[in-house]
Design an enzyme around this catalytic site. Structure first.
Site, PDB file in Angstrom:
ATOM      1  N   ASN A 146       0.142   0.962  -0.533  1.00  0.00           N
ATOM      2  CA  ASN A 146      -0.010   1.038   0.926  1.00  0.00           C
ATOM      3  C   ASN A 146      -1.137   2.000   1.305  1.00  0.00           C
ATOM      4  O   ASN A 146      -1.599   2.002   2.423  1.00  0.00           O
ATOM      5  CB  ASN A 146       1.298   1.489   1.585  1.00  0.00           C
ATOM      6  CG  ASN A 146       1.872   2.731   0.949  1.00  0.00           C
ATOM      7  OD1 ASN A 146       2.199   2.715  -0.240  1.00  0.00           O
ATOM      8  ND2 ASN A 146       1.973   3.798   1.704  1.00  0.00           N
ATOM      9  N   CYS A 321       3.503   7.115   7.044  1.00  0.00           N
ATOM     10  CA  CYS A 321       4.763   7.801   6.766  1.00  0.00           C
ATOM     11  C   CYS A 321       4.512   9.185   6.173  1.00  0.00           C
ATOM     12  O   CYS A 321       5.349  10.053   6.244  1.00  0.00           O
ATOM     13  CB  CYS A 321       5.610   7.011   5.776  1.00  0.00           C
ATOM     14  SG  CYS A 321       5.501   5.257   5.980  1.00  0.00           S
TER      15      CYS A 321
HETATM   16  N1  PLP Z   1       6.989   0.380   0.827  1.00  0.00           N
HETATM   17  C1  PLP Z   1       5.696   0.296   1.170  1.00  0.00           C
HETATM   18  C2  PLP Z   1       4.686  -0.036   0.131  1.00  0.00           C
HETATM   19  C3  PLP Z   1       5.302   0.522   2.502  1.00  0.00           C
HETATM   20  O1  PLP Z   1       4.017   0.417   2.838  1.00  0.00           O
HETATM   21  C4  PLP Z   1       6.294   0.854   3.452  1.00  0.00           C
HETATM   22  C5  PLP Z   1       5.907   1.189   4.837  1.00  0.00           C
HETATM   23  O2  PLP Z   1       4.849   1.753   5.079  1.00  0.00           O
HETATM   24  C6  PLP Z   1       7.636   0.898   3.041  1.00  0.00           C
HETATM   25  C7  PLP Z   1       7.936   0.661   1.721  1.00  0.00           C
HETATM   26  C8  PLP Z   1       8.734   1.196   4.018  1.00  0.00           C
HETATM   27  O3  PLP Z   1       8.904   0.121   4.898  1.00  0.00           O
HETATM   28  P1  PLP Z   1       9.872   0.225   6.164  1.00  0.00           P
HETATM   29  O4  PLP Z   1       9.026   0.731   7.282  1.00  0.00           O
HETATM   30  O5  PLP Z   1      10.371  -1.172   6.407  1.00  0.00           O
HETATM   31  O6  PLP Z   1      10.968   1.151   5.804  1.00  0.00           O
END
Ligand code: PLP
Length: 377
Positions: A146, A321
């Site tokens: 991400n 995040c």
């Molecule tokens: N995993 C990856 C690779 C992400 O990019 C994200 C969100 O940025 C998540 C997990 C978490 O997703 P959610 O927002 O649905 O909790």
């Protein structure tokens, strides 16, 4: 102009329109034993089947709906480890919803090892071979980063893992891959796979965990026993629909979206090449067209983000995040220098961005960085 699509996307307009009719017909509790309740329950099953079909799952595999991909990732790790789990491998590139769970398991006494990334941001099969030993019972490696967009060769990594320990459980966080790449769980060979609706023009607060048949998993949320006892809590019917419909729409246009977004990204890269600025693109040759990770040497990312925001351009530094935390374990693991880490921004695209917007954003970006460099000189 929104170029932070790896953090979230806007709900598809046709899905929004569908919601109005669906709300009348399917607002009932799917646990209700009356006809309308059972109708909702079978509607959810239809959505489940559609998603399973779109990821190449078998009919006897499970797909568990959760309240986010974060929850699905927590469930994959926490729900699978047992007292006698010997070793867990997790890559340094994982999203915090995997990485921090792995840290917690380590704190609880589990033997957890973190696999470093190679300089293009992926887990190289060679490095993986060094870490993968016969006592590894659980592996979690993401499909696409991400932060950098780096794409892992999951099929090869699974093959290596299963050759060394045929009983190993392989989980893949494919949140940035589902709906963007042709993901087929059978071809990949994974045992579990995570997805999220809001990254592909579905609703926020909806995730799902694919679990191959015969994989033993325990709930992490207890209550009324929904989702065959694996995830209690009244199902988010419209959210679930949004995930299944968003995936159907994405799958129908997978190749054209991919090419379209790749052209947007390449256009931006072309403008940067022409600019004469001093920058570094990360995971350049191995990255998703949906994500561009770039460092403007000599700049502070936060200042650039603020300057861009003042001019109507929304991008992020690393993942949204983790944007409040200093440092960047992912770029550090790739061997990036401090000056690259401090100046790193992530520009992420969706099918809703236009070429015109990209041209405009590129010109603002070049102006902003040029202005910044002039000021600090
Ligand atoms: N995993 C990856 C690779 C992400 O990019 C994200 C969100 O940025 C998540 C997990 C978490 O997703 P959610 O927002 O649905 O909790």
């Amino acid at each position: 102009m929104f170029f932070d699509n790896a953090s979230t996307t806007k709900i598809d307009k046709t899905i929004m329109t569908d919601f109005v009719g669906l709300n009348d017909e399917y607002f009932y509790n799917p646990g209700g034993l009356y006809f309308d309740g059972r109708k909702v329950s079978s509607f959810i099953e239809k959505c489940r089947e559609s998603i399973k079909e779109n990821i190449g799952a078998n009919s006897d595999d499970a797909l568990i709906f959760t309240g986010s991909a974060t929850e699905a990732n927590n469930m994959a790790l926490m729900g699978c480890v047992k007292k006698n789990t010997r070793k867990i491998l997790v890559s340094m590139g994982e999203h915090p919803s995997v990485y921090n769970v792995a840290l917690e398991l380590k704190n609880r006494g589990y033997n957890v090892e973190f696999i470093p990334l190679d300089k293009d941001g992926a887990v190289s099969p060679k490095t993986f071979e060094k870490y993968m030993e016969s006592d590894v019972d659980f592996v979690s490696i993401m499909y696409t980063s991400n932060e950098t967009g780096a794409v892992n060769d999951i099929a090869s990594l699974v093959e290596i893992a299963k050759d060394i320990n045929p009983k190993v459980i392989f989980h893949c966080d494919a949140v940035q891959g589902v709906g963007k790449f042709d993901i087929n769980v059978e071809d990949l060979g994974v045992d579990m796979l995570t997805m999220s609706a809001h990254k592909i023009h579905g609703m926020k607060g909806v995730g799902a965990l694919y679990v191959k048949k015969n994989i033993q998993i325990k709930p992490i949320i207890y209550g009324g026993g929904q989702e065959k006892g694996l995830r209690s809590g009244t199902e988010n019917t419209l959210g679930i629909y949004s995930l299944s419909r968003a995936l159907e729409i994405a799958k129908t246009n997978l190749k054209s979206n991919y090419d379209y977004v790749l052209n947007l990204k390449n256009t931006l890269i072309g403008r940067l090449e022409d600019s004469g600025l001093n920058y570094v693109i990360h995971s350049k040759d191995n990255s998703s067209p949906y994500i561009l990770s770039v460092s403007f040497i000599g700049c502070r990312a936060e200042t650039i983000l603020n300057m861009l925001s003042d001019r109507g351009v929304m991008v992020s530094n690393g993942s949204a995040c983790s944007s409040k935390k200093s440092g960047n374990r992912i770029l550090e693991s790739m061997g990036c220098k401090k000056e690259e880490i401090e100046s790193n921004i992530r520009i992420s695209f969706s099918r809703e961005n236009t070429l015109e917007e990209v041209e405009k954003m590129a010109s603002i970006l070049v102006d902003v960085v040029t202005e910044y460099i002039k000021k600090v000189r």
